[in-house]
Design a protein around this motif. Sequence first.
Motif, PDB file in Angstrom:
ATOM      1  N   TYR A 169      -0.875   0.848 -10.371  1.00  0.00           N
ATOM      2  CA  TYR A 169      -1.497  -0.290  -9.681  1.00  0.00           C
ATOM      3  C   TYR A 169      -1.356  -1.577 -10.491  1.00  0.00           C
ATOM      4  N   ALA A 170      -1.520  -1.489 -11.796  1.00  0.00           N
ATOM      5  CA  ALA A 170      -1.446  -2.670 -12.663  1.00  0.00           C
ATOM      6  C   ALA A 170      -0.054  -3.299 -12.648  1.00  0.00           C
ATOM      7  N   GLN A 171       0.960  -2.504 -12.323  1.00  0.00           N
ATOM      8  CA  GLN A 171       2.324  -3.039 -12.250  1.00  0.00           C
ATOM      9  C   GLN A 171       2.504  -4.005 -11.086  1.00  0.00           C
ATOM     10  N   GLY A 172       1.571  -3.962 -10.142  1.00  0.00           N
ATOM     11  CA  GLY A 172       1.636  -4.864  -9.004  1.00  0.00           C
ATOM     12  C   GLY A 172       2.434  -4.279  -7.860  1.00  0.00           C
ATOM     13  N   PRO A 173       2.378  -4.944  -6.727  1.00  0.00           N
ATOM     14  CA  PRO A 173       3.056  -4.422  -5.535  1.00  0.00           C
ATOM     15  C   PRO A 173       4.560  -4.349  -5.744  1.00  0.00           C
ATOM     16  N   ALA A 174       5.110  -3.220  -5.314  1.00  0.00           N
ATOM     17  CA  ALA A 174       6.546  -3.018  -5.407  1.00  0.00           C
ATOM     18  C   ALA A 174       7.237  -3.508  -4.140  1.00  0.00           C
ATOM     19  N   ALA A 175       6.441  -3.860  -3.153  1.00  0.00           N
ATOM     20  CA  ALA A 175       7.066  -4.309  -1.891  1.00  0.00           C
ATOM     21  C   ALA A 175       6.265  -5.457  -1.312  1.00  0.00           C
ATOM     22  N   THR A 227       0.837  -1.203   0.000  1.00  0.00           N
ATOM     23  CA  THR A 227       0.000   0.000   0.000  1.00  0.00           C
ATOM     24  C   THR A 227       0.868   1.248   0.000  1.00  0.00           C
ATOM     25  N   ILE A 228       1.838   1.282   0.879  1.00  0.00           N
ATOM     26  CA  ILE A 228       2.710   2.456   1.001  1.00  0.00           C
ATOM     27  C   ILE A 228       3.572   2.622  -0.248  1.00  0.00           C
ATOM     28  N   ALA A 229       4.007   1.532  -0.848  1.00  0.00           N
ATOM     29  CA  ALA A 229       4.770   1.625  -2.101  1.00  0.00           C
ATOM     30  C   ALA A 229       3.911   2.272  -3.186  1.00  0.00           C
ATOM     31  N   PHE A 230       2.643   1.892  -3.256  1.00  0.00           N
ATOM     32  CA  PHE A 230       1.711   2.503  -4.215  1.00  0.00           C
ATOM     33  C   PHE A 230       1.531   3.991  -3.914  1.00  0.00           C
ATOM     34  N   VAL A 231       1.298   4.328  -2.665  1.00  0.00           N
ATOM     35  CA  VAL A 231       1.125   5.733  -2.270  1.00  0.00           C
ATOM     36  C   VAL A 231       2.343   6.546  -2.696  1.00  0.00           C
ATOM     37  N   ASN A 232       3.533   6.033  -2.444  1.00  0.00           N
ATOM     38  CA  ASN A 232       4.747   6.753  -2.814  1.00  0.00           C
ATOM     39  C   ASN A 232       4.889   6.889  -4.327  1.00  0.00           C
ATOM     40  N   ALA A 233       4.518   5.851  -5.068  1.00  0.00           N
ATOM     41  CA  ALA A 233       4.590   5.919  -6.530  1.00  0.00           C
ATOM     42  C   ALA A 233       3.584   6.924  -7.078  1.00  0.00           C
ATOM     43  N   VAL A 234       2.364   6.947  -6.527  1.00  0.00           N
ATOM     44  CA  VAL A 234       1.370   7.928  -6.969  1.00  0.00           C
ATOM     45  C   VAL A 234       1.833   9.336  -6.601  1.00  0.00           C
ATOM     46  N   ALA A 235       2.424   9.501  -5.426  1.00  0.00           N
ATOM     47  CA  ALA A 235       2.928  10.817  -5.025  1.00  0.00           C
ATOM     48  C   ALA A 235       4.015  11.302  -5.985  1.00  0.00           C
ATOM     49  N   SER A 236       4.886  10.404  -6.403  1.00  0.00           N
ATOM     50  CA  SER A 236       5.936  10.765  -7.351  1.00  0.00           C
ATOM     51  C   SER A 236       5.341  11.166  -8.698  1.00  0.00           C
ATOM     52  N   MET A 237       4.363  10.399  -9.163  1.00  0.00           N
ATOM     53  CA  MET A 237       3.685  10.724 -10.416  1.00  0.00           C
ATOM     54  C   MET A 237       2.979  12.074 -10.302  1.00  0.00           C
ATOM     55  N   ALA A 238       2.317  12.312  -9.171  1.00  0.00           N
ATOM     56  CA  ALA A 238       1.592  13.567  -8.956  1.00  0.00           C
ATOM     57  C   ALA A 238       2.548  14.760  -9.002  1.00  0.00           C
ATOM     58  N   GLU A 239       3.705  14.615  -8.416  1.00  0.00           N
ATOM     59  CA  GLU A 239       4.703  15.682  -8.460  1.00  0.00           C
ATOM     60  C   GLU A 239       5.147  15.940  -9.894  1.00  0.00           C
ATOM     61  N   ALA A 240       5.387  14.873 -10.651  1.00  0.00           N
ATOM     62  CA  ALA A 240       5.823  15.015 -12.040  1.00  0.00           C
ATOM     63  C   ALA A 240       4.744  15.683 -12.892  1.00  0.00           C
ATOM     64  N   GLN A 241       3.480  15.387 -12.607  1.00  0.00           N
ATOM     65  CA  GLN A 241       2.368  15.959 -13.373  1.00  0.00           C
ATOM     66  C   GLN A 241       1.900  17.300 -12.791  1.00  0.00           C
ATOM     67  N   ASN A 242       2.378  17.647 -11.602  1.00  0.00           N
ATOM     68  CA  ASN A 242       1.946  18.839 -10.872  1.00  0.00           C
ATOM     69  C   ASN A 242       0.420  18.850 -10.704  1.00  0.00           C
ATOM     70  N   HIS A 243      -0.101  17.675 -10.345  1.00  0.00           N
ATOM     71  CA  HIS A 243      -1.539  17.525 -10.103  1.00  0.00           C
ATOM     72  C   HIS A 243      -1.702  16.481  -9.004  1.00  0.00           C
ATOM     73  N   HIS A 244      -2.121  16.927  -7.840  1.00  0.00           N
ATOM     74  CA  HIS A 244      -2.045  16.111  -6.632  1.00  0.00           C
ATOM     75  C   HIS A 244      -3.411  15.643  -6.154  1.00  0.00           C
ATOM     76  N   PRO A 245      -3.521  14.351  -5.831  1.00  0.00           N
ATOM     77  CA  PRO A 245      -4.789  13.807  -5.352  1.00  0.00           C
ATOM     78  C   PRO A 245      -4.908  13.912  -3.835  1.00  0.00           C
ATOM     79  N   ASP A 246      -6.109  13.692  -3.361  1.00  0.00           N
ATOM     80  CA  ASP A 246      -6.326  13.392  -1.953  1.00  0.00           C
ATOM     81  C   ASP A 246      -6.234  11.876  -1.853  1.00  0.00           C
ATOM     82  N   MET A 247      -5.493  11.396  -0.874  1.00  0.00           N
ATOM     83  CA  MET A 247      -5.369   9.955  -0.668  1.00  0.00           C
ATOM     84  C   MET A 247      -5.716   9.614   0.772  1.00  0.00           C
ATOM     85  N   THR A 248      -6.514   8.580   0.923  1.00  0.00           N
ATOM     86  CA  THR A 248      -6.846   8.048   2.233  1.00  0.00           C
ATOM     87  C   THR A 248      -6.207   6.671   2.315  1.00  0.00           C
TER      88      THR A 248
END
Length: 110
Positions: A104-110, A49-70
Amino acid sequence: MKLIDQHCTHGAPALDPATIPARLAEVPEWQAIDGTIARDYAFPSYRATIAFVNAVASMAEAQNHHPDMTVGYRRCTVAYTTHSAGGALTDNDFICAARADAIYAQGPAA
């Protein structure tokens, strides 16, 4: 061009509400709720879960468009809206939704 191949743009205009169902068809697991789009993701472990959160956060920074995540144990909800468009949905929301799905489709990174 597919959503996954597009990049977010600064100042993206709000989408006409009539176009939102077609955009949702491109990210079928997402739902439109109160001016946002959201999706729940499930994971085999908290670490994944945390690996996904970190990957989405990295993508969001690159796109300069940030989600709310719970974040919870073995789950994460991601929600997008475009604050600069007055809390309306824009193409940026759907681009990032498609990119989150690809992570997410790439599967768990950890």
